[in-house]
Design an enzyme around this catalytic site. Sequence first.
Site, PDB file in Angstrom:
ATOM      1  N   GLY A  46      -6.731   3.437   1.117  1.00  0.00           N
ATOM      2  CA  GLY A  46      -5.476   3.792   1.444  1.00  0.00           C
ATOM      3  C   GLY A  46      -4.386   4.589   0.600  1.00  0.00           C
ATOM      4  N   GLN A  51       3.073   7.647  -3.288  1.00  0.00           N
ATOM      5  CA  GLN A  51       1.819   7.992  -4.090  1.00  0.00           C
ATOM      6  C   GLN A  51       1.535   9.543  -4.460  1.00  0.00           C
ATOM      7  OE1 GLN A  51      -0.915   5.011  -2.505  1.00  0.00           O
ATOM      8  NE2 GLN A  51      -1.604   4.865  -4.281  1.00  0.00           N
ATOM      9  N   CYS A  93      -6.191   0.400  -7.503  1.00  0.00           N
ATOM     10  CA  CYS A  93      -4.948   1.210  -7.027  1.00  0.00           C
ATOM     11  C   CYS A  93      -5.159   2.820  -7.346  1.00  0.00           C
ATOM     12  CB  CYS A  93      -3.449   0.780  -7.248  1.00  0.00           C
ATOM     13  SG  CYS A  93      -2.301   2.081  -6.865  1.00  0.00           S
ATOM     14  N   LEU A  94      -5.197   3.868  -6.507  1.00  0.00           N
ATOM     15  CA  LEU A  94      -5.343   5.253  -6.982  1.00  0.00           C
ATOM     16  C   LEU A  94      -4.299   5.825  -8.029  1.00  0.00           C
ATOM     17  CD1 LEU A  94      -6.089   6.866  -3.500  1.00  0.00           C
ATOM     18  CD2 LEU A  94      -7.766   6.425  -5.391  1.00  0.00           C
ATOM     19  N   HIS A 135      -0.936  -3.688   0.535  1.00  0.00           N
ATOM     20  CA  HIS A 135      -0.863  -3.075  -0.614  1.00  0.00           C
ATOM     21  C   HIS A 135      -0.061  -1.487  -0.468  1.00  0.00           C
ATOM     22  CE1 HIS A 135      -2.747  -1.342  -4.371  1.00  0.00           C
ATOM     23  NE2 HIS A 135      -2.242  -0.230  -4.125  1.00  0.00           N
ATOM     24  N   GLU A 136      -0.164  -1.172   0.508  1.00  0.00           N
ATOM     25  CA  GLU A 136       0.291   0.417   0.917  1.00  0.00           C
ATOM     26  C   GLU A 136       1.862   0.011   1.182  1.00  0.00           C
ATOM     27  OE1 GLU A 136      -1.007   2.709  -0.136  1.00  0.00           O
ATOM     28  OE2 GLU A 136      -3.002   1.723  -0.092  1.00  0.00           O
ATOM     29  N   HIS A 139       3.818  -0.070  -1.989  1.00  0.00           N
ATOM     30  CA  HIS A 139       4.218   0.833  -2.467  1.00  0.00           C
ATOM     31  C   HIS A 139       5.441   1.584  -1.785  1.00  0.00           C
ATOM     32  CE1 HIS A 139       0.974   1.958  -5.007  1.00  0.00           C
ATOM     33  NE2 HIS A 139      -0.105   2.078  -4.218  1.00  0.00           N
TER      34      HIS A 139
HETATM   35 ZN    ZN Z   1      -1.888   1.478  -4.628  1.00  0.00          ZN
END
Ligand code: ZN
Length: 169
Positions: A46, A51, A93-94, A135-136, A139
């Site tokens: 995701g 991000q 998480c990226l 999660h997204e 963000h």
């Molecule tokens: Zn994340």
Amino acid sequence: MPLLKIYTYPEKVLSQKAEKIQNIDGALQSLIDNMIHTMYEAPGIGLAANQVGVLKRIFVVDISSKEQSYPLLVLLNPEIVFCDNPEDSEEGCLSLPGCTVKVKRPMDIVVRGVDREGKPTEITASGLLSRAIQHEMDHLDGIVLFDRVSSIKREFLRKRYLKKMNQKD
Ligand SMILES: [Zn+2]
């Protein structure tokens, strides 16, 4: 297709709230394509616009694995209209490379939004898909995994993460 830069904690854009999308234009379509490409290349399941440094309420999710494939989900202006069945699980998480955090989230949700053509959409999600969507969506509200734990645990995780990041440079 260009790969977008993935911003990592503690960059400011990750703690800012994204704005509702009013116009779906060509620039937005390119952003979506680039986000999808960047998510697959990372690789991640995701990616939210914050991000990649863009404060717009949009995310892409694809929880496909080698074992099973799922449809790619692109959602604009998402809103959760139902949730149930909270469960703890580790998340990565990226934007927090090398870090996982245990988070409790409802495993059954219904989320509404619009797709990339502007068509209203409602998605019923459970398990990993439900977790990835939430999660997204965090963000988009400027919330990272560290904000989902107690303040004592947050300080510990944050210090350990920052130490690791500084050693890399
Ligand atoms: Zn994340």
